[in-house]
Design an enzyme around this catalytic site. Structure first.
Site, short mmCIF file in Angstrom:
data_model
loop_
_atom_site.label_atom_id
_atom_site.label_comp_id
_atom_site.label_asym_id
_atom_site.label_seq_id
_atom_site.Cartn_x
_atom_site.Cartn_y
_atom_site.Cartn_z
N ASP A 198 0.91 -1.18 0.48
CA ASP A 198 -0.24 -0.27 0.34
C ASP A 198 1.23 1.61 -0.05
OD1 ASP A 198 0.99 -0.22 2.28
OD2 ASP A 198 -1.09 0.47 3.27
N HIS A 215 4.14 7.62 6.00
CA HIS A 215 3.48 8.27 6.68
C HIS A 215 4.87 9.21 7.38
CE1 HIS A 215 -0.08 7.26 6.88
NE2 HIS A 215 -0.04 6.09 6.88
N GLY A 271 0.46 1.33 8.02
CA GLY A 271 0.99 1.17 6.71
C GLY A 271 2.28 1.51 6.79
#
Length: 186
Positions: free
Chosen positions: A49, A53, A68
């Site tokens: 994915d 971040h 994620g």
């Protein structure tokens, strides 16, 4: 993407929110079921994915940090590690990471090495040991949950549309990407 064999054993207590992913795959039963589904073709594609971040965002209490992680740079070498450990063939990796995405999304002239197709290629040294570190990360977020992980294969070159864009750690300044074209949908 399936993590390196010892990743979760080293993981949750040390890495906490850095390896918060949904769905969570933590038990051996979960991992075995994913491998079985991948190898018997119930899972069509290997992908990430790629959720880059920031470290600050991920450095929260587990229940408050986003899910994620930045993984796209390392997805192929993770799968090559699994190849070296006898879990998957090179042909199955190519099928799941190149051929099937192009077929499933009906992307024109991509995903295969064929005359008239775009030359999107990755060259790999299957016998080059290296360790993920901050110094060799290409993510703008500047971290990876795989830092400290040793791999035994390395991407050495990447070509996009026939142009060399990555050469042993150096990224070309020129932009060679093109808009993807899709076959008409039924």
């Amino acid at each position: 993407m399936c993590a390196p064999p010892d990743f979760y054993q080293r993981g949750l207590r040390k890495k906490g929110g850095l390896i918060k992913w949904n769905p969570a795959v933590k038990t051996q039963k979960d991992k075995d079921a994913l491998w079985e589904a991948l190898l018997d073709d119930r899972i069509d594609v290997i992908a990430t994915d790629h959720a880059p971040h920031t470290a600050e965002e991920k450095n929260n209490v587990y229940t408050k940090c986003p899910s994620g992680a930045p993984l796209v740079q390392h997805s192929l070498v993770v799968m090559l590690e699994n190849y070296k450990n006898g879990k998957i063939s090179l042909e199955k990796i190519v099928e799941k990471m190149a051929h099937n995405p192009a077929i499933l999304f009906k992307i024109e002239k991509r995903g295969f090495v064929r005359e008239g197709y775009k030359a999107d290629l990755v060259l790999v040294d299957l016998n080059q040991d290296w360790t993920v570190s901050k110094d060799n990360l290409l993510y703008k977020c500047g971290w990876s949950p795989l830092e400290g992980t040793n791999f035994h294969s390395k991407v050495t070159h990447t070509f996009v549309n026939g142009h060399l864009v990555y050469d042993n750690g150096k990224i070309a300044e020129d932009k060679f990407g093109e808009r993807l074209l899709f076959e008409a949908r039924d």
